[in-house]
Design a protein around this motif. Structure first.
Motif, PDB file in Angstrom:
ATOM      1  N   HIS A  85      27.370  18.680  64.917  1.00  0.00           N
ATOM      2  CA  HIS A  85      27.412  19.372  63.761  1.00  0.00           C
ATOM      3  C   HIS A  85      26.429  19.376  62.900  1.00  0.00           C
ATOM      4  O   HIS A  85      26.511  19.681  61.768  1.00  0.00           O
ATOM      5  CB  HIS A  85      28.560  18.922  62.895  1.00  0.00           C
ATOM      6  N   GLY A  86      25.142  19.354  63.657  1.00  0.00           N
ATOM      7  CA  GLY A  86      23.754  19.179  62.723  1.00  0.00           C
ATOM      8  C   GLY A  86      22.744  18.595  63.431  1.00  0.00           C
ATOM      9  O   GLY A  86      22.750  18.219  64.552  1.00  0.00           O
ATOM     10  N   PRO A  87      21.495  18.705  62.773  1.00  0.00           N
ATOM     11  CA  PRO A  87      20.335  18.014  63.472  1.00  0.00           C
ATOM     12  C   PRO A  87      20.377  16.590  63.936  1.00  0.00           C
ATOM     13  O   PRO A  87      21.204  15.826  63.324  1.00  0.00           O
ATOM     14  CB  PRO A  87      19.401  18.499  62.471  1.00  0.00           C
ATOM     15  N   LEU A  88      19.843  16.391  65.045  1.00  0.00           N
ATOM     16  CA  LEU A  88      20.038  15.082  65.604  1.00  0.00           C
ATOM     17  C   LEU A  88      18.682  14.202  65.168  1.00  0.00           C
ATOM     18  O   LEU A  88      17.648  14.770  65.127  1.00  0.00           O
ATOM     19  CB  LEU A  88      20.227  14.884  67.147  1.00  0.00           C
ATOM     20  N   SER A  89      19.124  12.865  64.865  1.00  0.00           N
ATOM     21  CA  SER A  89      17.974  12.037  64.599  1.00  0.00           C
ATOM     22  C   SER A  89      18.219  10.635  65.680  1.00  0.00           C
ATOM     23  O   SER A  89      19.516  10.505  65.865  1.00  0.00           O
ATOM     24  CB  SER A  89      17.854  11.511  63.304  1.00  0.00           C
ATOM     25  N   GLY A  90      17.169   9.983  66.192  1.00  0.00           N
ATOM     26  CA  GLY A  90      17.485   8.749  67.045  1.00  0.00           C
ATOM     27  C   GLY A  90      16.679   7.744  66.600  1.00  0.00           C
ATOM     28  O   GLY A  90      15.597   7.969  66.271  1.00  0.00           O
ATOM     29  N   ARG A  91      16.998   6.382  67.122  1.00  0.00           N
ATOM     30  CA  ARG A  91      16.194   5.433  66.741  1.00  0.00           C
ATOM     31  C   ARG A  91      16.193   4.713  68.269  1.00  0.00           C
ATOM     32  O   ARG A  91      17.532   4.420  68.656  1.00  0.00           O
ATOM     33  CB  ARG A  91      16.508   4.442  65.579  1.00  0.00           C
ATOM     34  N   LEU A  92      15.448   3.870  68.581  1.00  0.00           N
ATOM     35  CA  LEU A  92      15.526   2.990  69.853  1.00  0.00           C
ATOM     36  C   LEU A  92      16.126   1.607  69.476  1.00  0.00           C
ATOM     37  O   LEU A  92      15.960   0.940  68.340  1.00  0.00           O
ATOM     38  CB  LEU A  92      14.224   2.474  70.280  1.00  0.00           C
ATOM     39  N   ILE A  93      17.217   1.317  70.132  1.00  0.00           N
ATOM     40  CA  ILE A  93      17.973   0.215  69.951  1.00  0.00           C
ATOM     41  C   ILE A  93      17.116  -1.126  70.506  1.00  0.00           C
ATOM     42  O   ILE A  93      17.012  -0.941  71.876  1.00  0.00           O
ATOM     43  CB  ILE A  93      19.423   0.224  70.526  1.00  0.00           C
ATOM     44  N   GLU A  94      16.795  -1.972  69.545  1.00  0.00           N
ATOM     45  CA  GLU A  94      15.849  -3.250  70.320  1.00  0.00           C
ATOM     46  C   GLU A  94      16.893  -4.142  71.005  1.00  0.00           C
ATOM     47  O   GLU A  94      18.141  -4.095  70.934  1.00  0.00           O
ATOM     48  CB  GLU A  94      15.321  -3.933  69.278  1.00  0.00           C
ATOM     49  N   GLY A  95      16.235  -4.890  71.974  1.00  0.00           N
ATOM     50  CA  GLY A  95      16.848  -5.827  72.611  1.00  0.00           C
ATOM     51  C   GLY A  95      17.232  -5.670  74.148  1.00  0.00           C
ATOM     52  O   GLY A  95      17.456  -6.709  74.886  1.00  0.00           O
ATOM     53  N   GLY A  96      17.170  -4.549  74.606  1.00  0.00           N
ATOM     54  CA  GLY A  96      17.140  -4.496  76.225  1.00  0.00           C
ATOM     55  C   GLY A  96      16.061  -4.824  76.924  1.00  0.00           C
ATOM     56  O   GLY A  96      14.927  -4.783  76.367  1.00  0.00           O
TER      57      GLY A  96
END
Length: 347
Positions: free
Chosen positions: A27-38
């Motif tokens: 329902h709107g623009p997407l933003s993303g971030r890398l989840i650390e730890g993998g």
């Protein structure tokens, strides 16, 4: 690179794909971030400001498709989601390597599940002994739930080759060891040979997670497991390999400032014997050979750590702590030999 466009993921292209494949979801623009730890596949949190999802893709520049099989991970969580096993709800699988949402790689999207991963004893300590104990016993109970799933009923009857599973595993990790040999490791060939001589008879096959431990699950506010994560090593095989690994991670290493995280020294953490007994009571399985499975877990981790040490000696690692990995390998070998010699490390 914009913080909304982390390396390996284009949220704008992802939204275009989701709008096409799952209209009305976003329902709107997407933003993303890398989840650390993998340590292997890359995991991102994405949001439209109201709802959150998680994207999984292989490492940037990966070459071994079989080692980072997105379809396999997506398939197993799709099969398990209707069962009692807590896994995130799958949303979308994209196998087109020409896609521009995660350039050059297949990927999948799943729901975001609330919860906390606990990686160290220090992180667990604020929970206190009673809550820590309950969380670890819940970890065993959830493993029992996983191993109780009938693979055929959920469509995973062809998810692996259970026949000869342990023999293949032992040979596979022996080859991994040979590929990273660059120094003498006292006892490792003895351990490998002893495991081969004492190969147990596997019980009926089950869906095996392959890396089942506390920091691969999320705990909710009530200390119950909200999701099991990181299914990249899952297969159809001997369920006691999961138990052996869980037991191994429940043995204190006795090494301060170890670069390998463990929760075993957290106050309230159940002893290995209690975890084994609970699994046996709840699953009804014969666990008399658990010392073999635990010793195999020590061997497997010794090989993995030696591989990391080998890459460190070649200058192929990035980050802190790699200089101490090599010192851990003999400790894991010794634990493996001791476990086989004296039976399970109970208590």
């Amino acid at each position: 690179m914009s913080p909304d466009h982390p390396p390996g993921l284009d949220p704008d292209r992802l939204r275009e794909l989701l709008d096409r494949e799952r209209p009305g979801l976003v329902h709107g623009p997407l933003s993303g971030r890398l989840i650390e730890g993998g340590r292997s596949n890359l995991t991102y949190a994405v949001t439209d400001g109201a709802t959150r999802w998680v994207v999984r893709r292989p490492p940037l520049g990966h070459v071994l498709a079989t080692a980072h099989d997105m379809r396999r991970e997506h398939r197993v969580i799709s099969a398990l989601h209707p069962t009692a096993v807590p896994v995130p709800r799958p949303v979308l699988l994209c196998e087109d390597p020409e896609n521009q949402a995660a350039p050059g790689a297949p990927f999948y999207v799943m729901e975001f599940v609330e919860g906390t991963p606990y990686r160290t004893a220090e992180q667990l300590a604020p929970l206190g002994p009673e809550r820590t104990r309950a969380a670890l016993l819940g970890l065993v109970d959830t493993l029992v739930e996983l191993h109780a799933v009938d693979p055929v009923t959920v469509g995973l009857g062809d998810f692996g080759r259970p026949e000869g599973f342990l023999d293949r595993q032992l040979r596979r990790w022996g080859k991994q060891l040979d590929a990273s040999r660059n120094r003498e490791l006292a006892g490792i060939d003895e351990l490998h040979a002893a495991l081969g001589r004492r190969l147990p008879h596997s019980p009926a096959p089950a869906v095996v997670h392959g890396d089942y431990r506390l920091d691969n699950v999320l705990l909710g506010e009530d200390d119950r497991i909200t999701a099991i994560l990181d299914w990249e090593m899952s297969t159809l095989g001997d369920p006691l390999t999961d138990l052996g690994l869980l037991v191994m991670y429940s043995v204190p290493l006795g090494l301060p400032d170890s670069p390998v995280s463990t929760t075993a020294t957290a106050p309230g953490h159940p002893a290995p014997a209690e975890l084994i007994e609970r699994y046996a009571a709840r699953s009804g399985r014969d666990v008399s050979a658990v010392s073999w499975y635990t010793a195999f877990a020590w061997f497997k981790l010794a090989v993995i750590l030696e591989g990391i040490h080998y890459r460190y000696t070649l200058g192929q690692t990035v980050g802190a702590g790699f200089d101490r990995i090599g010192d851990l390998v003999p400790v894991f070998i010794e634990h493996g030999l001791t476990t086989l010699k004296h039976g399970s490390e109970e208590g």
